[in-house]
Design a protein around this motif. Sequence first.
Motif, mmCIF file in Angstrom:
data_model
loop_
_atom_site.group_PDB
_atom_site.id
_atom_site.type_symbol
_atom_site.label_atom_id
_atom_site.label_comp_id
_atom_site.label_asym_id
_atom_site.label_seq_id
_atom_site.Cartn_x
_atom_site.Cartn_y
_atom_site.Cartn_z
ATOM 1 N N LEU A 97 7.041 3.838 54.068
ATOM 2 C CA LEU A 97 6.558 5.016 53.340
ATOM 3 C C LEU A 97 6.174 6.142 54.297
ATOM 4 C CD1 LEU A 97 4.487 3.325 50.498
ATOM 5 C CD2 LEU A 97 6.747 4.407 50.330
ATOM 6 N N ARG A 98 5.528 5.793 55.398
ATOM 7 C CA ARG A 98 5.191 6.820 56.396
ATOM 8 C C ARG A 98 6.452 7.426 56.988
ATOM 9 N NH1 ARG A 98 0.274 5.063 60.246
ATOM 10 N NH2 ARG A 98 0.628 7.203 60.899
ATOM 11 N N LEU A 99 7.444 6.591 57.250
ATOM 12 C CA LEU A 99 8.717 7.070 57.779
ATOM 13 C C LEU A 99 9.396 8.003 56.778
ATOM 14 C CD1 LEU A 99 10.895 6.857 60.014
ATOM 15 C CD2 LEU A 99 11.763 4.864 58.805
ATOM 16 N N ALA A 100 9.404 7.634 55.531
ATOM 17 C CA ALA A 100 10.032 8.462 54.496
ATOM 18 C C ALA A 100 9.343 9.819 54.368
ATOM 19 C CB ALA A 100 10.014 7.730 53.157
ATOM 20 N N CYS A 118 10.042 12.078 63.032
ATOM 21 C CA CYS A 118 9.432 10.804 62.633
ATOM 22 C C CYS A 118 9.602 9.753 63.720
ATOM 23 C CB CYS A 118 10.044 10.332 61.314
ATOM 24 S SG CYS A 118 11.841 10.140 61.382
ATOM 25 N N PHE A 119 9.632 10.183 64.965
ATOM 26 C CA PHE A 119 9.853 9.272 66.083
ATOM 27 C C PHE A 119 8.807 8.167 66.138
ATOM 28 C CE2 PHE A 119 9.630 8.258 70.684
ATOM 29 C CZ PHE A 119 10.901 7.722 70.820
ATOM 30 N N TRP A 120 7.537 8.509 66.025
ATOM 31 C CA TRP A 120 6.446 7.533 66.079
ATOM 32 C C TRP A 120 6.596 6.492 64.970
ATOM 33 C CZ3 TRP A 120 2.967 5.470 69.044
ATOM 34 C CH2 TRP A 120 1.907 4.765 68.495
ATOM 35 N N GLU A 121 6.919 6.930 63.782
ATOM 36 C CA GLU A 121 7.074 6.020 62.651
ATOM 37 C C GLU A 121 8.260 5.071 62.857
ATOM 38 O OE1 GLU A 121 4.488 9.233 61.604
ATOM 39 O OE2 GLU A 121 6.515 9.294 62.412
ATOM 40 N N GLN A 122 9.334 5.589 63.450
ATOM 41 C CA GLN A 122 10.479 4.725 63.763
ATOM 42 C C GLN A 122 10.074 3.636 64.750
ATOM 43 O OE1 GLN A 122 14.009 6.798 65.109
ATOM 44 N NE2 GLN A 122 13.380 8.611 63.954
#
Length: 92
Positions: free
Chosen positions: A17-20, A29-33
């Motif tokens: 969800l954070r990535l989306a 969204c590098f950190w989320e990946q």
Amino acid sequence: MPPPFMWGCPECVRWLLRLARKWAAPEGCFWEQLQTARHIAEGHPGDVPAQHLDDCALCPHYARRKDGDAGLVWAQHRARDLFMPPSLARLM
């Protein structure tokens, strides 16, 4: 589409969800990946895909590494295939 095991794990769902939410953000969204891949590698090691046997430029490099973190970094590289398009997943 992420595999079913990810939707059954609250931590995976949280990172997905954070990535989306960040996917189209200007800052990216590098950190989320990274965090999603790390969670999969550490929390679901049996679900991490096997080594890429096609023309992946990074798998041979990771396979040759002898340092202590090589396995985890390589697992994160392969785990990205579970939630990212292949063209993006294999960039790191």
